[in-house]
Scaffold this motif. Sequence first.
Motif, PDB file in Angstrom:
ATOM      1  N   ARG A 132       0.890  -1.772  -0.141  1.00  0.00           N
ATOM      2  CA  ARG A 132       0.287  -0.152  -0.091  1.00  0.00           C
ATOM      3  C   ARG A 132       0.691   1.195   0.033  1.00  0.00           C
ATOM      4  O   ARG A 132       2.018   1.707   0.673  1.00  0.00           O
ATOM      5  CB  ARG A 132      -1.028  -0.101   1.293  1.00  0.00           C
ATOM      6  CG  ARG A 132      -1.853  -1.266   1.194  1.00  0.00           C
ATOM      7  CD  ARG A 132      -3.003  -0.815   2.755  1.00  0.00           C
ATOM      8  NE  ARG A 132      -4.273  -1.788   2.455  1.00  0.00           N
ATOM      9  CZ  ARG A 132      -5.011  -2.232   2.542  1.00  0.00           C
ATOM     10  NH1 ARG A 132      -5.868  -0.598   1.219  1.00  0.00           N
ATOM     11  NH2 ARG A 132      -5.970  -2.778   1.889  1.00  0.00           N
ATOM     12  N   ARG A 133       0.204   2.190  -0.987  1.00  0.00           N
ATOM     13  CA  ARG A 133       1.093   3.564  -0.680  1.00  0.00           C
ATOM     14  C   ARG A 133       2.029   3.577  -1.650  1.00  0.00           C
ATOM     15  O   ARG A 133       2.915   4.905  -1.825  1.00  0.00           O
ATOM     16  CB  ARG A 133       1.374   4.299   1.032  1.00  0.00           C
ATOM     17  CG  ARG A 133      -0.242   4.593   1.708  1.00  0.00           C
ATOM     18  CD  ARG A 133      -1.084   5.440   0.957  1.00  0.00           C
ATOM     19  NE  ARG A 133      -2.410   5.868   1.776  1.00  0.00           N
ATOM     20  CZ  ARG A 133      -3.309   4.762   1.666  1.00  0.00           C
ATOM     21  NH1 ARG A 133      -3.101   3.611   0.145  1.00  0.00           N
ATOM     22  NH2 ARG A 133      -4.343   4.790   1.919  1.00  0.00           N
ATOM     23  N   GLU A 180     -10.308   1.767  -2.252  1.00  0.00           N
ATOM     24  CA  GLU A 180      -9.721   2.727  -1.270  1.00  0.00           C
ATOM     25  C   GLU A 180     -10.413   3.739  -0.742  1.00  0.00           C
ATOM     26  O   GLU A 180     -10.467   4.096   0.505  1.00  0.00           O
ATOM     27  CB  GLU A 180      -8.379   2.800  -0.958  1.00  0.00           C
ATOM     28  CG  GLU A 180      -7.399   1.908  -0.836  1.00  0.00           C
ATOM     29  CD  GLU A 180      -5.553   1.930  -0.600  1.00  0.00           C
ATOM     30  OE1 GLU A 180      -5.612   1.522   0.591  1.00  0.00           O
ATOM     31  OE2 GLU A 180      -5.426   2.767  -1.191  1.00  0.00           O
ATOM     32  N   GLU A 217      -6.908  -1.867  -5.339  1.00  0.00           N
ATOM     33  CA  GLU A 217      -7.081  -2.309  -4.642  1.00  0.00           C
ATOM     34  C   GLU A 217      -8.216  -3.539  -4.481  1.00  0.00           C
ATOM     35  O   GLU A 217      -9.339  -3.665  -3.782  1.00  0.00           O
ATOM     36  CB  GLU A 217      -7.487  -1.422  -3.288  1.00  0.00           C
ATOM     37  CG  GLU A 217      -6.535  -0.718  -2.940  1.00  0.00           C
ATOM     38  CD  GLU A 217      -4.908  -1.461  -2.783  1.00  0.00           C
ATOM     39  OE1 GLU A 217      -4.972  -2.639  -2.705  1.00  0.00           O
ATOM     40  OE2 GLU A 217      -3.457  -0.660  -2.793  1.00  0.00           O
ATOM     41  N   SER A 255      -2.501  -5.339  -2.788  1.00  0.00           N
ATOM     42  CA  SER A 255      -1.559  -4.986  -2.060  1.00  0.00           C
ATOM     43  C   SER A 255      -1.389  -6.211  -1.194  1.00  0.00           C
ATOM     44  O   SER A 255      -0.827  -6.389   0.406  1.00  0.00           O
ATOM     45  CB  SER A 255      -2.306  -4.259  -0.850  1.00  0.00           C
ATOM     46  OG  SER A 255      -2.290  -3.171  -1.551  1.00  0.00           O
ATOM     47  N   ASP A 277      -4.797  -6.114   5.848  1.00  0.00           N
ATOM     48  CA  ASP A 277      -4.126  -7.259   4.975  1.00  0.00           C
ATOM     49  C   ASP A 277      -3.528  -8.167   4.956  1.00  0.00           C
ATOM     50  O   ASP A 277      -3.048  -9.464   4.283  1.00  0.00           O
ATOM     51  CB  ASP A 277      -2.567  -6.551   3.870  1.00  0.00           C
ATOM     52  CG  ASP A 277      -3.563  -5.400   2.255  1.00  0.00           C
ATOM     53  OD1 ASP A 277      -4.506  -5.498   2.729  1.00  0.00           O
ATOM     54  OD2 ASP A 277      -2.126  -4.017   2.513  1.00  0.00           O
TER      55      ASP A 277
END
Length: 418
Positions: free
Chosen positions: A48-49, A79, A115, A144, A223
């Motif tokens: 993520r990110r 998300e 996602e 993810s 996750d």
Amino acid sequence: MIEIFKKLEKYNYWQKKKIKIGSVRNVYLSRVEKYFGNKLIKVLVGQRRVGKSYLLRQIIQKLIQKKINPKNIFYLNKELVDFDEIRNYKDLQKLIECYKKRIKPKGKLYILLDEIQEIEQWEKIVNSFSQDYKEEYEIFLTGSNSKLLSGELATYLSGRYVSFEVLPFSFKEYIKYFNIPKDKNSFLEYLKTGGLPELYKLKEEETKIHYLSSLRDAIILKDIVARYKIKDVYLLEKIFKFMTDNIGCLFSINKIAHYLNSQKIKTNFETVSNYINYLQQAFLIYEAECFDMKGKTILSGSKKYYLNDLSFRNYLSSSFDYGLGRHLENIVYLHYRSLGYKIYVGRIGKAEIDFIIEKEKEKKYIQVAYSLSNKKVIEREFGNLEKIRDAYEKTVISMDDVSLGNKNGIKHLQAWEM
């Protein structure tokens, strides 16, 4: 569904509004672009990110530049809380049917789902689209969790997808983002900051710590804990902290279990092994197996582990001053992973080779030292590589101000010149 569709309009580009694409990630974009125009499902996976959503929007812009009608492009970012009501594949199918009815796109449809693991049984609708012979779809997904590849995708879409792992910003992307020179000072700042793009917008140290704490918690809870029904969240967090504090160290799962037991944290080999596997599937950590170069076999037991991004180490663990050589080793690992190499730790007798990297028929040997500060260190780093008798490329990477050039056929490379 009409209300959700109105929210969807806000995030799509059917009215030809400007696309916020961020810093263009040409390395990944060029890889994906090679597969434009065929029915293979394109899957972007990574922590993520790290910028997967921006990359999807860059793909949308690239499609529009190739004269694809924006009305033929459907984009959903799961998300966003606006789409919490899209819980399963049936909800998604209804939303796509609503889009087709209201926008009335003609011809091939481009479906981009961000996602995807947040949608229950998503693989059913993706598989249906990929098999549809009446309507033509081209599908792009992000996720993810690497289980997307080893589990659902492999089961339902075997042979019909291509995957791309997206990592945090490389040093090259970092200096491009800040428009700074490629030199030692910039590289040191990169070591301290890491490669998560959102961090670059935050100024205060406290804000960065809060952001990374929230990100770590989101990855662990969403996750890992929720997906695998983890009961002992405290143990999982302790294992991740151990891995963070010991990047680049060679150790076994048994050693971690013994350490935790010594800290009055009850666990066993199987539990620790499973939790480490979950951390890997969420892209928080990576492992490098140990290869016996004389026996030509993978050694069972001890492995090295590296972080997806050093910011977790720099802001949430011990001080940055400790173990700079390990930080550099982590960056070197990520650099070669981003280029698609398989990476091993080498063992030749009692000597250790930091990395053996392989891709197709290519092989290289890498030693990493923060500083070649004296003759003894130089002899150790170069000497270990000299013990390897084959003709594959050998390199020592360090942070020294002056390059030693080529020594007995072994290159010395300054880290910022990788």
